[in-house]
Design an enzyme around this catalytic site. Structure first.
Site, short mmCIF file in Angstrom:
data_model
loop_
_atom_site.label_atom_id
_atom_site.label_comp_id
_atom_site.label_asym_id
_atom_site.label_seq_id
_atom_site.Cartn_x
_atom_site.Cartn_y
_atom_site.Cartn_z
N GLU A 169 -10.00 3.94 4.18
CA GLU A 169 -9.13 4.62 3.22
C GLU A 169 -9.63 4.24 1.83
OE1 GLU A 169 -4.99 3.90 3.94
OE2 GLU A 169 -4.96 5.29 5.64
N GLU A 218 -9.29 3.87 -1.90
CA GLU A 218 -8.11 3.72 -2.73
C GLU A 218 -8.43 3.00 -4.03
OE1 GLU A 218 -4.73 2.15 -0.69
OE2 GLU A 218 -5.34 2.95 1.26
N ARG A 276 -6.74 3.69 13.65
CA ARG A 276 -5.81 4.80 13.83
C ARG A 276 -5.16 4.83 15.20
NH1 ARG A 276 -4.78 6.12 8.64
NH2 ARG A 276 -6.67 6.72 7.53
N GLU A 289 -9.52 12.55 8.03
CA GLU A 289 -9.48 13.85 7.38
C GLU A 289 -10.84 14.53 7.40
OE1 GLU A 289 -6.88 13.87 3.59
OE2 GLU A 289 -7.57 11.81 3.86
N GLN A 330 -2.54 2.11 15.21
CA GLN A 330 -1.49 2.53 14.27
C GLN A 330 -0.59 3.60 14.88
OE1 GLN A 330 -3.06 4.24 10.69
NE2 GLN A 330 -1.06 4.60 9.76
N ASP A 359 0.85 -1.19 0.00
CA ASP A 359 0.00 0.00 0.00
C ASP A 359 0.88 1.24 0.00
OD1 ASP A 359 -2.57 1.17 -0.02
OD2 ASP A 359 -2.40 1.64 2.10
N HIS A 384 -3.68 14.14 0.96
CA HIS A 384 -3.85 13.28 2.14
C HIS A 384 -2.63 13.36 3.04
CE1 HIS A 384 -4.89 9.81 4.58
NE2 HIS A 384 -3.75 9.23 4.26
N LYS A 409 -3.26 -2.03 10.47
CA LYS A 409 -3.64 -2.15 9.06
C LYS A 409 -3.93 -3.59 8.64
CE LYS A 409 -2.82 2.09 7.32
NZ LYS A 409 -3.73 2.84 6.43
N THR A 418 -8.38 -5.78 4.50
CA THR A 418 -8.35 -4.87 3.35
C THR A 418 -9.38 -5.41 2.37
OG1 THR A 418 -6.00 -4.38 3.65
CG2 THR A 418 -6.97 -3.89 1.50
N ASP A 461 -8.74 0.23 2.48
CA ASP A 461 -7.69 -0.21 3.40
C ASP A 461 -8.08 0.22 4.82
OD1 ASP A 461 -5.21 -1.45 3.97
OD2 ASP A 461 -4.25 0.51 4.10
#
Length: 403
Positions: free
Chosen positions: A187, A189, A225, A348, A228, A115, A122, A241, A245, A221
């Site tokens: 996420e 993607e 947080r 975000e 992480q 990834d 971002h 993570k 996925t 993904d």
């Protein structure tokens, strides 16, 4: 022209994506989506292309993808001919299955999963959140496509429930605790699927991208947080993570995206020679995504503004001699645009929880709650003037399992 009734909904002859499906029984086979149907390629090939029938009957795209670009191009040409030449209707029509009646599966065996982190918007947004008062981007960001190796075994097909992960995290008071993630994120993607492998020790240059990459799919993904942020220094993402996925079940061939190609943003500083795509047709892609949370659109990220292209990512991934394998999946990283409604992650959209997202039912979200459903869709312009749909990648959050 075609003898099949088609709607202008992204599933026409411009697209012809590949997937793996089953109907009433356990047998899985390769199919092509067209209109409201799935063409059973194994069955059609037995009548019209016997040499390839076994390849399409294997239950994954693996063997087909490994055959390389010449076979991919010939297959697309033949399928298009079968669907446009009325002389083939009698032979092909019996092998069309209602798309709503099939069960879709993970379309290929995921060999490796990487990834990337290719959106400048971002990366800058996260830098502003976590390093206020400093340069948002790290010193290396504009020099190379940053990425991490993920866990291939937890890549799942759209519709698979996502179990809330547990792990270590640090509380705002500084205590180290174990438990379910409280900052579960998405996420949005785009993923790229390798078909033709490469030799160990041999880098793949940017201009050879289309000789190795079979097609593209949607990726979510999922990211914990809080887990992480506690674990990632100094080696990067791991348990935050690796729990899941999600990918869409249809792989759109690169040939369907020719009309979508656009020039990527200007890179400053100019990349090193192995990453430099100046003077060649770039692999920026005009693909527009939509993210829906519990049925409500919360973001529409544009892929065209991604700083690093998939061709550059592939070149960087192999420049040290790492080889490609059939089924390697590499994803773009979160797709975010310059506007607040173009951000491809909840961290975000809620600005790390400071500005909750308001949903139509009156509820608010900073991060995902159990029972929440996230659906990501995408479209691109097609070569015939219509649209190319990527379908969807969907996932519902379920409570952590007792362990």
């Amino acid at each position: 022209m075609t003898w099949i009734d088609l709607r202008d909904d992204g599933w026409g002859l411009d697209n012809l994506p590949y997937g793996v499906f089953s109907t009433d029984g356990p047998d899985r086979r390769v199919g092509v989506a067209v209109g409201g149907h799935v063409l059973d390629l194994a069955a059609a090939a037995r009548d019209l292309w016997p040499a390839m029938a076994g390849t399409f009957a294997e239950g994954t795209l693996d063997r087909f993808m490994a055959r390389g670009r010449a076979v991919w191009d010939e297959t697309r040409e033949r399928v298009t001919g079968w669907l446009t030449d009325a002389a083939h209707e009698r032979a092909v029509r019996p092998h069309l299955v209602d798309r709503d009646a099939v069960r879709l599966h993970l379309p290929f065996t995921v060999a490796d999963y990487v990834d990337f982190y290719a959106s400048e918007h971002h990366a800058a947004n996260l830098g502003r959140m976590f390093r206020p008062g400093q340069e948002p981007l790290t010193p290396n960001w504009r020099h190379l496509p940053i990425g991490y190796h993920g866990r291939a075994g937890t890549v799942v097909v759209s519709g698979t429930p996502v179990v809330r992960p547990c792990g270590q995290r640090r509380t705002p008071d500084g205590d180290i605790v174990f438990g379910p993630s409280t900052r579960l994120d998405i996420e949005a993607e785009l993923g790229f699927v390798v078909g033709a492998p490469s030799e160990p020790g041999t880098p793949v240059p940017v201009e050879d991208f289309a000789d190795h990459v079979f097609g593209a799919c949607l990726v979510n993904d999922w990211s914990a947080r809080d887990i992480q942020s506690w674990e990632y220094v100094p080696l990067g993402p791991f348990l935050g993570k690796s729990f899941a996925t999600s990918v869409s079940p249809w792989v759109v061939p690169l040939a369907a995206l020719e009309r979508a190609r656009v020039e990527p943003p200007v890179r400053d500083p100019r990349p090193l020679p192995y990453l430099d795509d100046a003077g060649m047709e770039g692999w920026g892609l005009d693909i527009r995504l939509e993210v829906r949370l519990n049925g409500h659109a919360v973001s529409r990220p544009p892929f065209a503004g991604m700083y690093w292209t998939a061709a550059q990512q592939l070149a960087h991934m192999t420049v040290n001699g790492a080889s490609l394998r059939t089924g390697d999946l590499f994803a773009s990283g979160t797709i975010s645009g310059p506007r607040p409604d173009e951000r491809g992650s909840l961290i975000e959209l809620s600005w790390a929880g400071e500005s909750p997202i308001e949903l139509p039912d009156g509820s608010k979200r900073t991060f995902l709650e159990d029972g929440d459903e996230v659906v990501i869709t995408a479209t691109a312009p097609g070569s015939g003037g219509g649209a190319v749909s990527f379908g969807e990648v969907r996932g519902v959050i379920v409570a952590p399992r007792a362990g």
